[in-house]
Design a protein around this motif. Structure first.
Motif, PDB file in Angstrom:
ATOM      1  N   ILE A  31      47.719  89.521  47.960  1.00  0.00           N
ATOM      2  CA  ILE A  31      47.031  88.250  47.720  1.00  0.00           C
ATOM      3  C   ILE A  31      48.010  87.265  47.095  1.00  0.00           C
ATOM      4  N   GLY A  32      48.146  86.086  47.688  1.00  0.00           N
ATOM      5  CA  GLY A  32      48.966  85.028  47.110  1.00  0.00           C
ATOM      6  C   GLY A  32      48.123  84.156  46.191  1.00  0.00           C
TER       7      GLY A  32
ATOM      8  N   GLN B 267      43.711  99.005  48.629  1.00  0.00           N
ATOM      9  CA  GLN B 267      44.746  98.828  47.610  1.00  0.00           C
ATOM     10  C   GLN B 267      45.213  97.385  47.688  1.00  0.00           C
ATOM     11  N   VAL B 268      45.308  96.724  46.531  1.00  0.00           N
ATOM     12  CA  VAL B 268      45.573  95.283  46.521  1.00  0.00           C
ATOM     13  C   VAL B 268      46.644  94.946  45.487  1.00  0.00           C
ATOM     14  N   GLU B 269      47.499  94.018  45.863  1.00  0.00           N
ATOM     15  CA  GLU B 269      48.555  93.530  44.960  1.00  0.00           C
ATOM     16  C   GLU B 269      48.485  92.006  44.923  1.00  0.00           C
ATOM     17  N   ILE B 270      48.700  91.419  43.738  1.00  0.00           N
ATOM     18  CA  ILE B 270      48.716  89.959  43.608  1.00  0.00           C
ATOM     19  C   ILE B 270      50.157  89.479  43.515  1.00  0.00           C
ATOM     20  N   VAL B 271      50.474  88.485  44.342  1.00  0.00           N
ATOM     21  CA  VAL B 271      51.806  87.891  44.352  1.00  0.00           C
ATOM     22  C   VAL B 271      51.686  86.468  43.800  1.00  0.00           C
ATOM     23  N   LYS B 272      52.357  86.201  42.677  1.00  0.00           N
ATOM     24  CA  LYS B 272      52.294  84.871  42.058  1.00  0.00           C
ATOM     25  C   LYS B 272      53.291  83.932  42.737  1.00  0.00           C
ATOM     26  N   ILE B 273      52.799  82.735  43.059  1.00  0.00           N
ATOM     27  CA  ILE B 273      53.628  81.744  43.762  1.00  0.00           C
ATOM     28  C   ILE B 273      53.496  80.400  43.043  1.00  0.00           C
TER      29      ILE B 273
END
Length: 316
Positions: free
Chosen positions: A8-9, A33-39
């Motif tokens: 997830i962005g 399974q989920v990962e957060i990507v900081k932008i």
């Protein structure tokens, strides 16, 4: 084959991460399974200039969309009011979850309601839409630029830099800061921004798997009202930083949409309200916009794009 991890962005602000984490938790409950990507977005980098002067569209989404297009993330979570009227062709809004409170909220240093604020009180807001409508209601107030994350804005009013500030109620609710709200502003006084209170989940059209995985997050009623509001914005060719307001509500099988376009000083306020069957939400948005254009909205918006922030009412 299912993706091992959904990425997830999100912007890196506290509120943006709360929103992304809420979507993450919903997906994890389904077994993903989920990962957060900081932008970091353009809007996050420019903190000392009013966004309306920066120009362009998608100040808080452009870099996140670029990451989607490069396949670096699988979906993006946005505040719906930050999403431009037009998206890059390979992308779309795959889900719009149930809307939070769409109203604007007043946070007052001395717990004074809007009507009771002293003449000349300094009010913080980053929104030309709010400023125009509130100047129409109280032309004696002094509006000043307010930028920064929610906690920064709340600190500024607590420390006395502003007599009061205006924020979206939804963000305060999501962060658990509802007790800071002095007054919820009536939509008669301050009609919300397009999509305010709603989230938009964006992904690639061609990514069938992700589209199917996030479909359960879509709330049909919220999607219907936001569709009408965004159709209004599209026809007016408006961005996020102009004094355009639009808010739709449902009653039975009908949808009602009110739209407003104002001059920056609030002296001229064009209003239009129409209703239609919910199946015609997009057409309703276009119709309301056409009526506003017929009343002169195009001239007001042209002046806004060519000008800047207005002088205070009554100033030569």
């Amino acid at each position: 084959m299912a993706k091992s991890v959904l990425k997830i962005g999100s912007r890196g602000s506290q509120l943006a991460l709360w929103q992304a984490n809420w979507v993450k938790s919903q997906l994890e409950q389904k077994g993903f399974q989920v990962e957060i990507v900081k932008i970091k977005t353009t809007g996050d980098k420019i903190l000392d200039v009013p966004l309306a002067k920066v120009g362009g569209k998608g100040l808080f989404v452009k870099e996140i969309e670029e990451a989607l297009l490069r396949n670096e993330i699988d979906l993006a979570v946005h505040s719906m009011k930050d999403v431009p009227s037009e998206l890059p062709e390979p992308l779309h809004l795959a889900a719009i979850p149930k809307r939070e409170d769409p109203r604007d909220a007043l946070i007052s240093r001395r717990s004074l309601r809007l009507a009771d604020l002293p003449s000349g009180a300094k009010i913080g807001t980053s929104s030309l839409r709010r400023q125009a409508q509130l100047w129409a209601y109280r032309s004696d107030l002094d509006f000043a630029m307010l930028r920064g994350n929610l906690d920064t804005r709340l600190r500024k009013v607590a420390e006395g830099e502003f007599e009061a500030i205006i924020l979206a109620a939804a963000g305060l609710h999501r962060m658990g800061w509802s007790d800071r709200i002095t007054e919820y502003l009536s939509t008669d006084i301050s009609l919300p921004a397009i999509g305010q209170g709603a989230l938009g989940i964006e992904c690639r059209r061609e990514d069938r798997e992700v589209n199917q995985q996030i479909a359960f997050l879509n709330d049909p009623e919220t999607a219907c009202t936001v569709t009408a509001e965004r159709a209004l914005l599209i026809r007016l060719e408006g961005g996020c930083q102009v004094p355009i307001a639009g808010y739709a509500t449902l009653s039975g099988e009908e949808i009602t949409l009110e739209g407003r376009v104002a001059t920056l000083d609030g002296r001229e306020m064009l209003r239009e309200r129409q209703r239609a069957p919910i199946s015609e939400a997009a057409r309703l948005g276009t119709q309301v916009a056409e009526s506003l254009l017929g009343k002169g909205a195009d001239k007001i918006l042209k002046a806004v794009y060519e000008g800047g922030r207005p002088p205070a009412p009554g100033t030569p």
